[in-house]
Design an enzyme around this catalytic site. Sequence first.
Site, PDB file in Angstrom:
ATOM      1  N   ARG A   6       0.843  -1.187   0.000  1.00 45.61           N
ATOM      2  CA  ARG A   6       0.000   0.000   0.000  1.00 45.61           C
ATOM      3  C   ARG A   6       0.884   1.245   0.000  1.00 45.61           C
ATOM      4  NH1 ARG A   6      -1.827   0.828   4.350  1.00 45.61           N
ATOM      5  NH2 ARG A   6      -1.132  -0.948   5.575  1.00 45.61           N
ATOM      6  N   ASP A  27      -9.254 -10.002   8.558  1.00 44.17           N
ATOM      7  CA  ASP A  27      -8.765  -8.639   8.286  1.00 44.17           C
ATOM      8  C   ASP A  27      -9.765  -7.526   8.583  1.00 44.17           C
ATOM      9  OD1 ASP A  27      -6.397  -7.223   7.290  1.00 44.17           O
ATOM     10  OD2 ASP A  27      -7.662  -6.602   5.615  1.00 44.17           O
ATOM     11  N   HIS A  69     -10.543  -2.696  11.223  1.00 41.07           N
ATOM     12  CA  HIS A  69      -9.449  -3.546  10.720  1.00 41.07           C
ATOM     13  C   HIS A  69      -9.260  -4.696  11.715  1.00 41.07           C
ATOM     14  CE1 HIS A  69      -4.942  -3.558   9.261  1.00 41.07           C
ATOM     15  NE2 HIS A  69      -5.673  -4.413   8.582  1.00 41.07           N
ATOM     16  N   SER A  91      -1.219  -3.760  10.196  1.00 42.79           N
ATOM     17  CA  SER A  91      -0.820  -4.651   9.112  1.00 42.79           C
ATOM     18  C   SER A  91       0.455  -5.406   9.476  1.00 42.79           C
ATOM     19  CB  SER A  91      -0.580  -3.851   7.834  1.00 42.79           C
ATOM     20  OG  SER A  91      -1.787  -3.254   7.445  1.00 42.79           O
ATOM     21  N   TYR A 124      -1.089  -3.626  -6.949  1.00 42.68           N
ATOM     22  CA  TYR A 124      -0.972  -4.333  -5.685  1.00 42.68           C
ATOM     23  C   TYR A 124      -2.340  -4.419  -4.983  1.00 42.68           C
ATOM     24  CZ  TYR A 124      -0.176  -5.392  -0.848  1.00 42.68           C
ATOM     25  OH  TYR A 124      -0.272  -5.981   0.391  1.00 42.68           O
ATOM     26  N   LYS A 131      -9.561  -2.545   1.349  1.00 43.79           N
ATOM     27  CA  LYS A 131      -9.273  -1.412   2.238  1.00 43.79           C
ATOM     28  C   LYS A 131     -10.081  -0.169   1.854  1.00 43.79           C
ATOM     29  CE  LYS A 131      -6.014  -3.783   4.296  1.00 43.79           C
ATOM     30  NZ  LYS A 131      -6.282  -4.389   5.619  1.00 43.79           N
ATOM     31  N   CYS A 174       0.902  -7.641  11.776  1.00 47.30           N
ATOM     32  CA  CYS A 174       1.107  -7.774  13.226  1.00 47.30           C
ATOM     33  C   CYS A 174       0.296  -8.909  13.834  1.00 47.30           C
ATOM     34  CB  CYS A 174       0.812  -6.462  13.926  1.00 47.30           C
ATOM     35  SG  CYS A 174       2.033  -5.190  13.546  1.00 47.30           S
ATOM     36  N   ARG A 206       2.164 -12.085  -0.614  1.00 42.97           N
ATOM     37  CA  ARG A 206       0.835 -12.489  -0.119  1.00 42.97           C
ATOM     38  C   ARG A 206       0.310 -13.730  -0.825  1.00 42.97           C
ATOM     39  NH1 ARG A 206      -1.688  -8.860   3.948  1.00 42.97           N
ATOM     40  NH2 ARG A 206      -0.047  -7.300   4.181  1.00 42.97           N
TER      41      ARG A 206
END
Length: 603
Positions: free
Chosen positions: A79, A294, A247, A269, A218, A227, A271, A386
């Site tokens: 991002r 997420d 989130h 993100s 991406y 998002k 974590c 990912r």
Amino acid sequence: MTAVTIPGLDEAPTNHAGLLSWVREVADLTCPDEVVWADGTEAEWTRLTGKLVDAGTFVPLKKKQNSFWAASDPTDVARVEERTFICSVDEADSGPTNNWMDPSEMKAIMTELYRGSMRGRTMYVIPFCMGPLDADEPMLGVEITDSEYVVVSMHIMTRMGDKALAKFGEDAKYVKALHSIGAPLEDGQADVPWPCNDTKYITQFPEERTIWSFGSGYGGNALLGKKCYSLRIASVMARDEGWLAEHMLILKLTSPESKVYYIAAAFPSACGKTNLAMLEPSIPGWKVETLGDDIAWMRFGDDGQLYAVNPENGFFGVAPGTDYHTNPNAMRTIAKGNSLFTNVALTDDGDVWWEGMGEPPAHLTSWKKQDWTPDSGELSSHPNSRYCTPIAQCDIKAPEWEDPKGVPISAIFFGGRRATTIPLVTESRDWQHGVFMGATLSSETTAAATGKVGVVRRDPMAMLPFIGYNAGDYFKHWIEVGKNADAAKLPKIFYVNWFRRGEDKRFLWPGFGENARVLKWAIERIEGKAAAVETPVGHVPTADALDLAGLDASTEDIETALKVDVDEWKAEIPLIEEWFAKIGDKLPTSLRDEFDALKQRLG
Ligand code: GTP
Ligand code: MN
Ligand code: MN
């Protein structure tokens, strides 16, 4: 009416007048070679993945059925927060934590970028739905894109195509999401495997419920249901309508007595959300099932409980660090195939590999498409590489994961990545104190966004890059959600930190499956069964109060992980002060009061 000749434009499978005129307007502006309405069928998946293989974007995996490896342009891997804008009409509604530009100014700039930007390409129109299709009010969207990678990714991550379009009544409301990679092809010009543009904009127009994204392929920048819609735009809807778009992962925890609890958890993100969502508890008799990894949309039910729904249909998880020891359920999910892998390494026998999977093979093709050996001295996979895989094929998905009503949340966890200061787990005194914990959440930056890694920053509710409006108003909204609810039915709020380190930089807490011990303690607190000590920052377990049976860690480490060090906390005070000063006048007085009380307790 110059675009009437674009093939496919007039073959729209809908009579929705607003949608038709928007699609025509975009086609007129972007000048694609043809227009295709994505139908979401398997035939479409096969056709487009085939096209991506022919283009060199995808390599089919020999070892995983119906799965593909992709390597992005090395500059298009995460991002781009500095290129992300909340273009509210009034700058104050974007606030101190977002980039802002006047919407008409932004539209003027981006309109010129979009002009002719799909030349030589196909424009896909993707009707989609975030959350279950059979919701009373399905949350609809349409993404227009010139990227096949986006279309096939949306097949996994959303409910899309014909089944979503069927929900578009005559005057259905939907989020307009426009995406172009910004790489038009002139006649005869050869394409590259990952077309994108050096100029990138990820723009939200909150009042219009509209998203314009340009220049990146991406996931977080290009799969606009994720998002951009489900957090930035939905957080604005949630503010206006009295709910929460967060989130957060959603998990179902079943105790040995077969009591069921649902927990939502917000970590920044990279974590640990995906890991916790699919946790395999190390303590006997406890079971975790997954609802989402997420994003959580949470609304109050008629019974006064807060219910959570996962708007997504797939997992878009960080690959490195994922293996059969840390997250076996993710490994089993991707082993079933039907998955996309971006920026990981490719093995010589046609499988994927990344750091954290154990001994590396002698030779790989790295995410940079170069020969890689264990001696190469660089990572085989990008740290933000990912996997993209359907939730439906996760063995431990909770049976109710698609229930449009959602699941009643008993506890909310906030957490960050902090080497010091923040104890393994702290229970808030009440909702307002929990909101203070969330509002002052801090974490070291990761590779999930471009920029420096390892810098401590405030990341309120793990939403810093995703709050679609003013952060001060967002805190006020959280406070009000609590005030308007029955306090006894509100989830209890906890603050966790799996990442505290010893003096030798080692993690003090083993984490992953062992985090079940912390979940157990939290549930026992809710049930009024577990002990805690009151500290200046909240209720923290003693080492005795945690179930540590069979844990491979020293008591000393656990005690250090749990420690509330007054000096470390005093060093935190000026950082919170600075953060609240940045929020400015919109900071709710109740949070200022919480801060003053904390300072007083610290002495
Ligand atoms: P986004 O998908 O970007 O929103 O991030 P996420 O919160 O889902 O992050 P994820 O679960 O993929 O975690 C990524 C990183 O956290 C990996 O490096 C993991 O190894 C690490 N991680 C996850 N859980 C733990 C834990 O309990 N302890 C430690 N030490 N590391 C963890
Ligand atoms: Mn995320
Ligand atoms: Mn994740």
